[in-house]
Motif scaffolding. Structure first.
Motif, PDB file in Angstrom:
ATOM      1  N   LYS A  74       0.792  -1.196  -0.490  1.00 51.01           N
ATOM      2  CA  LYS A  74       0.141   0.131   0.268  1.00 51.01           C
ATOM      3  C   LYS A  74       0.890   1.520  -0.258  1.00 51.01           C
ATOM      4  O   LYS A  74       1.179   2.464  -0.727  1.00 51.01           O
ATOM      5  CB  LYS A  74      -0.977  -0.238   1.331  1.00 51.01           C
ATOM      6  N   SER A  75       1.796   1.463   0.906  1.00 54.91           N
ATOM      7  CA  SER A  75       2.735   2.648   1.248  1.00 54.91           C
ATOM      8  C   SER A  75       3.687   2.928  -0.190  1.00 54.91           C
ATOM      9  O   SER A  75       3.626   3.852  -0.713  1.00 54.91           O
ATOM     10  CB  SER A  75       3.540   2.353   1.987  1.00 54.91           C
ATOM     11  N   THR A  76       4.131   1.579  -0.886  1.00 57.68           N
ATOM     12  CA  THR A  76       5.035   1.675  -2.021  1.00 57.68           C
ATOM     13  C   THR A  76       3.680   2.177  -3.345  1.00 57.68           C
ATOM     14  O   THR A  76       5.001   2.953  -3.913  1.00 57.68           O
ATOM     15  CB  THR A  76       4.739   0.528  -2.315  1.00 57.68           C
ATOM     16  N   VAL A  94       4.540  -2.054   8.701  1.00 59.20           N
ATOM     17  CA  VAL A  94       4.775  -0.706   9.179  1.00 59.20           C
ATOM     18  C   VAL A  94       4.699   0.039   9.539  1.00 59.20           C
ATOM     19  O   VAL A  94       4.136   0.362  11.261  1.00 59.20           O
ATOM     20  CB  VAL A  94       5.222  -0.130   7.715  1.00 59.20           C
ATOM     21  N   ASP A 233       4.027  -9.500  -9.876  1.00 58.71           N
ATOM     22  CA  ASP A 233       5.042 -10.466 -10.901  1.00 58.71           C
ATOM     23  C   ASP A 233       5.598 -11.034  -9.661  1.00 58.71           C
ATOM     24  O   ASP A 233       6.380 -11.427 -10.546  1.00 58.71           O
ATOM     25  CB  ASP A 233       6.148  -8.490 -10.078  1.00 58.71           C
ATOM     26  N   ASN A 267       4.373  -3.558  -8.741  1.00 60.17           N
ATOM     27  CA  ASN A 267       5.709  -2.058  -8.115  1.00 60.17           C
ATOM     28  C   ASN A 267       7.133  -1.975  -9.024  1.00 60.17           C
ATOM     29  O   ASN A 267       7.600  -3.119  -8.661  1.00 60.17           O
ATOM     30  CB  ASN A 267       5.383  -1.139  -6.871  1.00 60.17           C
TER      31      ASN A 267
HETATM   32  N1  GTP Z   1       7.727  -8.192  -4.934  1.00 58.68           N
HETATM   33  C1  GTP Z   1       6.537  -7.140  -5.302  1.00 58.68           C
HETATM   34  N2  GTP Z   1       7.344  -6.174  -3.959  1.00 58.68           N
HETATM   35  C2  GTP Z   1       6.873  -5.047  -3.340  1.00 58.68           C
HETATM   36  C3  GTP Z   1       4.910  -4.548  -4.388  1.00 58.68           C
HETATM   37  N3  GTP Z   1       5.082  -3.502  -3.667  1.00 58.68           N
HETATM   38  C4  GTP Z   1       6.060  -3.850  -2.767  1.00 58.68           C
HETATM   39  N4  GTP Z   1       6.422  -4.631  -2.198  1.00 58.68           N
HETATM   40  C5  GTP Z   1       7.220  -4.857  -1.032  1.00 58.68           C
HETATM   41  O1  GTP Z   1       6.673  -5.089  -0.294  1.00 58.68           O
HETATM   42  C6  GTP Z   1       6.817  -4.536   1.759  1.00 58.68           C
HETATM   43  C7  GTP Z   1       5.710  -3.937   2.177  1.00 58.68           C
HETATM   44  O2  GTP Z   1       5.441  -2.713   1.474  1.00 58.68           O
HETATM   45  P1  GTP Z   1       4.652  -1.429   1.547  1.00 58.68           P
HETATM   46  O3  GTP Z   1       4.219  -0.496   0.645  1.00 58.68           O
HETATM   47  O4  GTP Z   1       5.637  -1.235   3.115  1.00 58.68           O
HETATM   48  O5  GTP Z   1       3.324  -2.835   2.656  1.00 58.68           O
HETATM   49  P2  GTP Z   1       1.919  -1.876   3.228  1.00 58.68           P
HETATM   50  O6  GTP Z   1       0.727  -2.531   2.575  1.00 58.68           O
HETATM   51  O7  GTP Z   1       2.140  -0.588   3.299  1.00 58.68           O
HETATM   52  O8  GTP Z   1       2.225  -2.470   4.301  1.00 58.68           O
HETATM   53  P3  GTP Z   1       2.090  -2.727   5.522  1.00 58.68           P
HETATM   54  O9  GTP Z   1       1.844  -0.664   6.009  1.00 58.68           O
HETATM   55  O10 GTP Z   1       2.811  -2.995   6.888  1.00 58.68           O
HETATM   56  O11 GTP Z   1      -0.088  -2.730   6.160  1.00 58.68           O
HETATM   57  C8  GTP Z   1       8.325  -3.864   1.269  1.00 58.68           C
HETATM   58  O12 GTP Z   1       9.825  -4.636   1.145  1.00 58.68           O
HETATM   59  C9  GTP Z   1       7.821  -3.597  -0.486  1.00 58.68           C
HETATM   60  O13 GTP Z   1       9.274  -3.264  -1.259  1.00 58.68           O
HETATM   61  C10 GTP Z   1       5.845  -5.307  -5.507  1.00 58.68           C
HETATM   62  O14 GTP Z   1       4.772  -5.119  -6.671  1.00 58.68           O
HETATM   63  N5  GTP Z   1       5.999  -6.353  -5.880  1.00 58.68           N
END
Ligand code: GTP
Ligand code: MG
Length: 517
Positions: A74-76, A94, A233, A267
């Protein structure tokens, strides 16, 4: 007094104006018509000038919420959309709170405590802290435990708010987070629900499905739901995207939602290396097409929200004239009728009592009729005058007690919160002791005010034109496509805006103010 807003309200409106000029200039000029509308509201007692403005009942900035499972990216996604590293991301959980991300003038990301959101009427979290304190599971948690705010200068943040959220897990989550999630879904124009392609099986997303999908489905808000399967991916080795996607879609649909849109993205920066050129090309094509559609959806909400603000303003003006005014007139008529009735009954009783007393004093009616009592009265002028004065005071007292009793009873039937304000307070304004019960027109809502409301509605038509021009000029640059549903936005004007937590609107006026203008 004098239908002017208090200092605080005034400052907040000025702030709103400033922010609009920076982020949504087409709407900047609408703050003045809102002020004019407020003046009518203050005059009628519908609004409290120290607390309220009709402008505060609207969420001005369209909101996009990104919800979903833990570490689903989500954050990414948000960072990528904004083009800046606003949010931290990582393989561990996170985010533990909601982050409201909005436009700011600084190039660097600024972090503000959640409280900053609470006191700011531009945001739909205005006064949410009372709610949070009420909900929070003890321990004196404050709004900062649940909400943070970040601002940064980024084109894609102009005129809209993004909300990043903690990974969704109903078991772990405190009731407050769940309630806030609901609140955010309610307020958002678009909800992106993220899933992780690494775990597309129903078990892994059970909570997300049950809570998010079900909730929104139950509210008939499907259209604002967008389901995103992220990190596709990771499926490249098996090259079974179709299978994964259909399993995921089936799980969502089974939860009762068949109308949301489904997208598959990943991403590039965070993705694993896709070793096969053909597979990579296919995946890239799919993801970039879907990503663009999601971005277009985000852009779209800004224009439809602008139309809805204009529509909301018209709806408020209309409701003041077509709902509040007749309701107040009706309440005043009921009050008048019941006061007269009670007066007649009680005063008749008092007069009967006086007559009975007079004859008892004289030993029958004869002494009054033959004039002997009258002579006796004339011999005692002071006592007689006092007796008459006493009688008038008693009758007057009865009348005013009746007015008060009946007014309180009638007031109870009127709502304190409505699109046009606090009807109960407005009614009370009409029943203050110096206002005759025979006045038909509600205070501050006479013909002059109605004319003013009409003029305001006409004036607002001009904004629709201006918005049309703006969105047509914009075409579909960085900020995306113009609203396909623009006209729909106006047509849906009557639809109630999600109102912010506006505090109780206590009676504004002891001052009688007729329709100004
Ligand atoms: N393979 C892959 N990894 C990804 C992708 N997008 C994000 N990530 C990785 O997944 C992990 C979690 O990403 P976040 O963006 O922190 O996920 P989030 O949903 O915000 O997580 P929380 O805030 O903890 O719920 C990170 O290590 C990113 O680098 C993607 O499209 N493909
Ligand atoms: Mg996160």
């Amino acid at each position: 007094m004098f239908n002017r807003p208090g200092n605080r309200v005034n400052q907040q409106l000025a702030l709103l104006s400033d922010r609009l000029s920076e982020e949504n200039p087409a709407l900047e000029g609408i703050v003045d018509p809102f002020r004019a509308l407020d003046r009518v509201g203050y005059g009628a007692g519908l609004l409290d000038p120290e607390e309220d403005s009709y402008a505060f009942t609207i969420s001005w900035w369209p909101m996009v919420a990104v919800l979903g499972t833990f570490s689903a990216g989500k954050s990414t996604f948000i960072n990528d959309y904004i083009g800046k590293e606003v949010q931290r991301s990582g393989s561990q959980a996170v985010d533990d709170r909601f982050t409201v991300i909005s436009y700011g003038s600084s190039e660097k990301v600024k972090e503000l405590p959640g409280l900053a959101l609470d006191g700011d009427p531009r945001f739909p979290f205005y006064r949410v802290s009372h709610e949070i304190e009420r909900l929070s599971d003890g321990g004196g948690r404050t709004v900062d435990h649940f909400l943070a705010m970040k601002t940064v200068s980024a084109e894609r943040l102009r005129g809209r708010i993004l909300i990043d959220s903690p990974g969704f897990d109903a078991d772990e989550q405190r009731a407050t987070i769940l309630q806030l999630t609901d609140h955010i879904i309610d307020l958002s124009d678009l909800v992106l629900v993220f899933f992780d392609a690494r775990h597309p099986e129903p078990g892994a997303m059970r909570d997300t499905l049950e809570h998010l999908v079900n909730r929104v489905a139950a509210r008939n808000d499907f259209t604002k739901l967008v389901f995103v399967l992220n990190m596709i991916d990771t499926t490249w080795r098996e090259d079974n995207l179709e299978e994964v996607v259909s399993a995921w879609q089936r799980a969502v649909v089974r939860q009762g939602n068949a109308t949301g849109r489904f997208y598959c993205v990943y991403n590039k920066g965070a993705a694993v290396e896709i070793g096969d050129d053909k597979v990579r090309a296919r995946y890239e094509q799919k993801a970039s097409r879907d990503r663009e559609e999601i971005h277009a959806k985000i852009a779209e909400i800004s224009s439809s929200r602008s139309y809805r603000i204009v529509g909301a303003m018209q709806a408020i003006a209309e409701s003041m004239e077509m709902d509040a005014r007749p309701a107040l007139k009706g309440a005043m008529a009921r009050w008048r009728r019941n006061v007269v009735r009670a007066d007649v009954v009680l005063m008749a009783l008092v007069i009967a009592l006086v007559v009975w007393g007079a004859q008892a004093l004289a030993g029958g009616f004869a002494p009054w009729l033959d004039g002997t009592m009258l002579e006796a009265v004339q011999d005692r002028p002071v006592v007689s005058v006092l007796a008459v004065v006493l009688l008038l005071v008693v009758l007057g007292g009865i009348h005013f007690l009746n007015r008060g009793w009946v007014a309180r009873r009638v007031a109870r039937s009127l709502p304190e919160e409505s699109a046009s304000g606090n009807w109960r307070a407005a009614f009370r304004k009409n029943t203050v002791f110096w206002r005759s019960i025979f006045r038909k027109s509600p205070a501050g809502l006479g013909r002059g005010s109605v004319r003013q409301l009409h003029a305001l509605r006409d004036q607002v038509e001009g904004f629709v034109q201006r918005l049309n021009n703006q969105f047509m000029d914009e075409g579909a640059p960085a900020s995306g496509t113009p609203a396909g549903g623009a006209a729909g936005g106006v047509a849906g004007a009557g639809a109630a805006e999600p109102s912010t937590e506006s505090g109780s609107r206590e009676t504004a006026g002891r001052e009688e103010q007729r329709g100004q203008g």
